[in-house]
Structures are given as structure tokens and as C-alpha cells.
Design a protein around this motif. Structure first.
Motif, mmCIF file in Angstrom:
data_model
loop_
_atom_site.group_PDB
_atom_site.id
_atom_site.type_symbol
_atom_site.label_atom_id
_atom_site.label_comp_id
_atom_site.label_asym_id
_atom_site.label_seq_id
_atom_site.Cartn_x
_atom_site.Cartn_y
_atom_site.Cartn_z
ATOM 1 N N GLY A 96 0.705 -1.318 -0.063
ATOM 2 C CA GLY A 96 0.128 -0.079 -0.066
ATOM 3 C C GLY A 96 0.729 1.350 -0.163
ATOM 4 N N ARG A 97 2.130 1.260 0.125
ATOM 5 C CA ARG A 97 2.868 2.371 -0.147
ATOM 6 C C ARG A 97 3.615 2.795 -1.200
ATOM 7 N NH1 ARG A 97 7.056 1.280 4.427
ATOM 8 N NH2 ARG A 97 7.771 3.360 4.201
ATOM 9 N N ARG A 98 4.171 4.000 -1.391
ATOM 10 C CA ARG A 98 4.651 4.406 -2.834
ATOM 11 C C ARG A 98 6.080 3.859 -2.736
ATOM 12 N NH1 ARG A 98 3.742 10.819 -3.225
ATOM 13 N NH2 ARG A 98 4.850 10.661 -1.189
ATOM 14 N N SER A 99 6.650 3.441 -3.845
ATOM 15 C CA SER A 99 7.873 2.594 -3.939
ATOM 16 C C SER A 99 8.872 3.612 -3.722
ATOM 17 C CB SER A 99 8.034 2.414 -5.610
ATOM 18 O OG SER A 99 8.053 3.249 -6.463
ATOM 19 N N ARG A 100 8.836 4.963 -3.803
ATOM 20 C CA ARG A 100 9.775 5.873 -3.624
ATOM 21 C C ARG A 100 9.964 5.928 -1.962
ATOM 22 N NH1 ARG A 100 7.219 11.720 -4.196
ATOM 23 N NH2 ARG A 100 7.012 10.888 -6.191
ATOM 24 N N GLU A 101 8.956 6.151 -1.260
ATOM 25 C CA GLU A 101 9.045 5.935 0.197
ATOM 26 C C GLU A 101 9.937 4.727 0.774
ATOM 27 O OE1 GLU A 101 4.921 6.859 1.148
ATOM 28 O OE2 GLU A 101 5.299 8.890 0.798
ATOM 29 N N VAL A 102 9.383 3.316 0.179
ATOM 30 C CA VAL A 102 10.029 2.308 0.560
ATOM 31 C C VAL A 102 11.474 2.300 0.222
ATOM 32 C CG1 VAL A 102 10.279 -0.191 0.133
ATOM 33 C CG2 VAL A 102 8.040 0.875 0.486
ATOM 34 N N ILE A 103 12.003 2.704 -0.925
ATOM 35 C CA ILE A 103 13.335 2.903 -1.173
ATOM 36 C C ILE A 103 13.816 3.785 -0.354
ATOM 37 C CG2 ILE A 103 14.752 3.735 -3.173
ATOM 38 C CD1 ILE A 103 12.845 2.331 -5.172
ATOM 39 N N GLU A 104 13.379 4.963 -0.156
ATOM 40 C CA GLU A 104 14.236 5.967 0.866
ATOM 41 C C GLU A 104 14.166 5.283 1.957
ATOM 42 O OE1 GLU A 104 11.745 9.333 0.471
ATOM 43 O OE2 GLU A 104 12.717 10.092 -1.536
ATOM 44 N N GLU A 105 13.311 4.630 2.535
ATOM 45 C CA GLU A 105 13.493 4.028 3.869
ATOM 46 C C GLU A 105 14.530 2.952 4.053
ATOM 47 O OE1 GLU A 105 10.671 0.869 5.773
ATOM 48 O OE2 GLU A 105 9.653 2.904 6.041
ATOM 49 N N HIS A 106 14.969 2.328 3.097
ATOM 50 C CA HIS A 106 15.922 1.037 3.130
ATOM 51 C C HIS A 106 17.119 1.596 2.092
ATOM 52 C CE1 HIS A 106 13.255 -1.866 4.874
ATOM 53 N NE2 HIS A 106 12.355 -1.277 4.217
ATOM 54 N N LEU A 107 17.150 2.812 1.651
ATOM 55 C CA LEU A 107 18.356 3.456 0.876
ATOM 56 C C LEU A 107 19.683 2.963 1.305
ATOM 57 C CD1 LEU A 107 18.961 4.690 -1.971
ATOM 58 C CD2 LEU A 107 19.037 6.912 -0.779
ATOM 59 N N VAL A 108 19.842 3.222 2.688
ATOM 60 C CA VAL A 108 21.195 2.858 3.181
ATOM 61 C C VAL A 108 21.818 1.622 3.071
ATOM 62 C CG1 VAL A 108 20.131 2.485 5.507
ATOM 63 C CG2 VAL A 108 22.581 3.496 5.423
ATOM 64 N N ARG A 109 20.558 0.648 3.005
ATOM 65 C CA ARG A 109 21.114 -0.672 2.810
ATOM 66 C C ARG A 109 21.862 -0.812 1.386
ATOM 67 N NH1 ARG A 109 16.440 -4.179 4.695
ATOM 68 N NH2 ARG A 109 18.102 -5.890 5.056
ATOM 69 N N PHE A 110 21.789 -0.062 0.303
ATOM 70 C CA PHE A 110 21.922 -0.249 -0.950
ATOM 71 C C PHE A 110 23.488 0.257 -1.112
ATOM 72 C CE2 PHE A 110 17.464 -0.762 -1.490
ATOM 73 C CZ PHE A 110 17.350 -1.328 -2.421
ATOM 74 N N GLY A 111 24.013 0.960 -0.092
ATOM 75 C CA GLY A 111 25.495 1.455 -0.319
ATOM 76 C C GLY A 111 25.333 2.966 -0.171
ATOM 77 N N ARG A 112 26.498 3.501 0.274
ATOM 78 C CA ARG A 112 26.537 4.948 0.456
ATOM 79 C C ARG A 112 26.350 5.898 -0.705
ATOM 80 N NH1 ARG A 112 32.391 7.305 2.331
ATOM 81 N NH2 ARG A 112 33.403 5.803 1.017
ATOM 82 N N HIS A 113 26.724 5.309 -1.928
ATOM 83 C CA HIS A 113 26.902 5.980 -3.037
ATOM 84 C C HIS A 113 25.389 5.943 -3.735
ATOM 85 C CE1 HIS A 113 31.122 6.933 -2.562
ATOM 86 N NE2 HIS A 113 31.277 5.849 -2.458
ATOM 87 N N ALA A 114 24.580 4.851 -3.299
ATOM 88 C CA ALA A 114 23.342 4.788 -4.060
ATOM 89 C C ALA A 114 22.468 5.827 -3.853
ATOM 90 C CB ALA A 114 22.539 3.144 -3.420
ATOM 91 N N THR A 115 21.569 6.323 -4.936
ATOM 92 C CA THR A 115 20.599 7.167 -4.778
ATOM 93 C C THR A 115 19.217 6.755 -5.006
ATOM 94 O OG1 THR A 115 20.667 8.020 -6.969
ATOM 95 C CG2 THR A 115 22.359 8.982 -5.799
ATOM 96 N N ALA A 116 18.175 7.379 -4.484
ATOM 97 C CA ALA A 116 16.629 6.623 -4.569
ATOM 98 C C ALA A 116 16.413 6.701 -6.062
ATOM 99 C CB ALA A 116 15.788 7.766 -3.659
ATOM 100 N N ASP A 117 16.884 7.736 -6.843
ATOM 101 C CA ASP A 117 16.334 7.791 -8.200
ATOM 102 C C ASP A 117 17.031 6.516 -8.686
ATOM 103 O OD1 ASP A 117 14.958 10.137 -8.101
ATOM 104 O OD2 ASP A 117 16.748 11.308 -8.804
ATOM 105 N N GLN A 118 18.440 6.184 -8.592
ATOM 106 C CA GLN A 118 19.038 5.085 -9.301
ATOM 107 C C GLN A 118 18.171 3.770 -8.779
ATOM 108 O OE1 GLN A 118 22.937 5.611 -7.639
ATOM 109 N NE2 GLN A 118 23.718 6.934 -9.312
ATOM 110 N N VAL A 119 17.966 3.791 -7.867
ATOM 111 C CA VAL A 119 17.373 2.490 -7.288
ATOM 112 C C VAL A 119 15.923 2.335 -7.715
ATOM 113 C CG1 VAL A 119 16.524 1.191 -5.097
ATOM 114 C CG2 VAL A 119 18.591 2.524 -5.003
ATOM 115 N N ARG A 120 15.276 3.514 -7.854
ATOM 116 C CA ARG A 120 13.920 3.387 -8.587
ATOM 117 C C ARG A 120 14.085 3.093 -10.024
ATOM 118 N NH1 ARG A 120 10.525 8.492 -7.837
ATOM 119 N NH2 ARG A 120 8.959 7.107 -8.872
ATOM 120 N N GLU A 121 14.925 3.670 -10.653
ATOM 121 C CA GLU A 121 15.123 3.250 -11.928
ATOM 122 C C GLU A 121 15.567 1.832 -12.231
ATOM 123 O OE1 GLU A 121 18.201 5.501 -13.628
ATOM 124 O OE2 GLU A 121 16.969 7.697 -13.438
ATOM 125 N N GLU A 122 16.329 1.117 -11.332
ATOM 126 C CA GLU A 122 16.658 -0.257 -11.525
ATOM 127 C C GLU A 122 15.346 -1.071 -11.005
ATOM 128 O OE1 GLU A 122 19.213 -3.580 -8.854
ATOM 129 O OE2 GLU A 122 19.848 -1.267 -8.742
#
Length: 239
Positions: free
Chosen positions: A56-82
Motif C-alpha cells: 500500500g505504500r509508494r515505492s519512492r518511500e520504501v526505497i528511501e526508507e531502505h536506501l542506506v542498505r544499498f550502499g552509501r553511493h546509491a541514490t533513490a533515483d538510481q534504485v527506482r530506475e533499477e
């Protein structure tokens, strides 16, 4: 309305507001497979409890919540594109219309109830799946993640849908399958019906005014249904 029964009805409503994923379309198997694939590609463990929290949540908010787990150089936009790229892979589970959805939508339209979709998905995603499932023409408006600042459980999306339809939230009923969605509907001031998985989950049923697993059995009635019911009641009394 009862949170459990099917004998009573929620009374006349002017608008019915539907979540999309898990409510109108059965996209949960595909969504879970997609999230698992995204996290696995980065070596991140993703269990069922974690996936439950995405519903029920937006993918943007889910990604931002877990972004730190993708590495310190990852950005929310990059993960959303993936995530978007992964969604195009052909071996993901298909998306289908939820059983009973087409019959309910047709009944509501005949009854004079205005219809809207309020989804945490993006515009292209919503338009594509509504069209593929053959129900796009039922809705007066579609509110997507791109139309709001705050996603569910914030009520912004449902309040916007009510404004677009010209109805007060108290004149609307919300159909939802997730905790975030039911909370959003309640906070907007609408009556809520838990459907699908939510209707089988006691904790989520407590967030709703009514629960129904089969959309074809949903108790919502509109002006035309009310007129028919009155005529039937009058005929019964005369007999």
C-alpha cells in the motif's frame, strides 16, 4: 456497518474510491517477486515481514526508507530506475483482475456512484494496468503517487479524489487491502471496506467498517439501488 457481517449495508454513498494493487488487480505476487529481485541483486536479505510492510505504500518511500542498505553511493533515483527496469522482465508473475471486481464496478456505475482509483503507484503504471484489465473506462479520476506530496497512510490521496469527484469524504467509501490504505481512508473521513487479504486479517478488519473477501458481494449501494430496494420493500409490504 459491521466489520464482519454481510447482512447489513453501509447505506447510500455518492462515491467509491478504490486502491489498485491487491484491491482491483492481483499484483501482489508480482510486486513481491519484484522487490525480492531488487534486494537480492544487492545482496540484501528481504523476508516476508519486510515485504508485508511495503504493501500500500509508494515505492519512492520504501526505497528511501531502505536506501542506506544499498550502499552509501546509491541514490533513490538510481534504485527506482533499477526497480522500473526489473518490472519489464518477462518471467515475473502476471497481473490479473481480482475476481468480482468487474461486476462490482458495473453495479456501482449503474447505481449512479462516482468511481475513482487512489493508488501508491505511478501514472504510467496505473493507466497501463487499468487498461490491460479492461476497467479504465469505469473511473472518473485516478489519483497516483505523482499527484500527492504524502503517500498512504496519509489521507491526501483520498481527500484529493473526493475533491475531484465533488463529494464530501463522509459520502464516500474506500476499498483497501492494506493497513496503510485503510488508515488513509479513515483519516480522510471516509467509510472503509477491507478486501482481499485484509478481510482475512483480524488486525486489518479492525481498521475497517466492513470486510468482504469477494468484491462481487460488497454491500455498497447507491441512489439507483436505494430506489429499487424501496420499491421491493413496498411490494413486499403490500403482499
Amino acid at each position: 456497518m459491521s466489520a464482519h457481517g454481510d447482512a447489513d449495508t453501509p447505506g447510500m454513498v455518492r462515491a467509491a474510491l478504490f486502491d489498485l494493487d491487491g484491491t482491483l488487480i492481483d499484483s501482489e505476487p508480482r510486486s513481491r517477486a519484484l522487490w525480492r529481485r531488487l534486494f537480492a541483486g544487492h545482496g540484501i536479505e528481504c523476508g516476508e515481514d519486510m515485504l508485508d510492510g511495503f504493501s500500500g505504500r509508494r515505492s519512492r518511500e520504501v526505497i528511501e526508507e531502505h536506501l542506506v542498505r544499498f550502499g552509501r553511493h546509491a541514490t533513490a533515483d538510481q534504485v527506482r530506475e533499477e526497480l522500473t527496469a526489473l518490472n519489464g522482465e518477462p518471467d515475473l508473475p502476471p497481473v490479473r483482475l481480482v475476481p468480482g471486481a468487474d461486476r462490482l464496478l458495473e453495479r456501482l456505475r449503474r447505481s449512479g456512484v462516482a468511481l475513482a482509483v487512489v493508488t501508491s503507484g505511478g501514472r504510467d503504471y496505473a493507466d497501463d494496468h487499468l487498461t490491460r484489465c479492461g476497467i479504465a473506462g469505469h473511473f472518473t479520476t485516478v489519483v497516483t503517487a505523482e499527484d500527492v506530496i504524502h503517500g498512504k497512510p496519509d489521507p491526501e490521496g483520498y481527500l484529493l479524489a473526493c475533491r475531484r469527484l465533488g463529494v464530501a469524504p463522509g459520502e464516500a467509501v474506500v476499498f483497501e487491502d492494506s493497513a496503510a490504505g485503510l488508515q488513509a481512508g479513515r483519516r480522510a473521513g471516509a467509510r472503509c471496506i477491507a478486501v482481499g487479504q485484509a478481510a482475512r486479517t483480524p488486525a486489518l478488519c479492525r481498521l475497517a467498517d466492513h470486510a468482504v473477501e469477494d468484491l462481487a458481494r460488497a454491500p455498497v449501494i447507491g441512489p439507483a439501488d436505494t430506489d429499487v430496494s424501496r420499491r421491493r420493500a413496498g411490494t413486499g409490504a403490500a403482499g
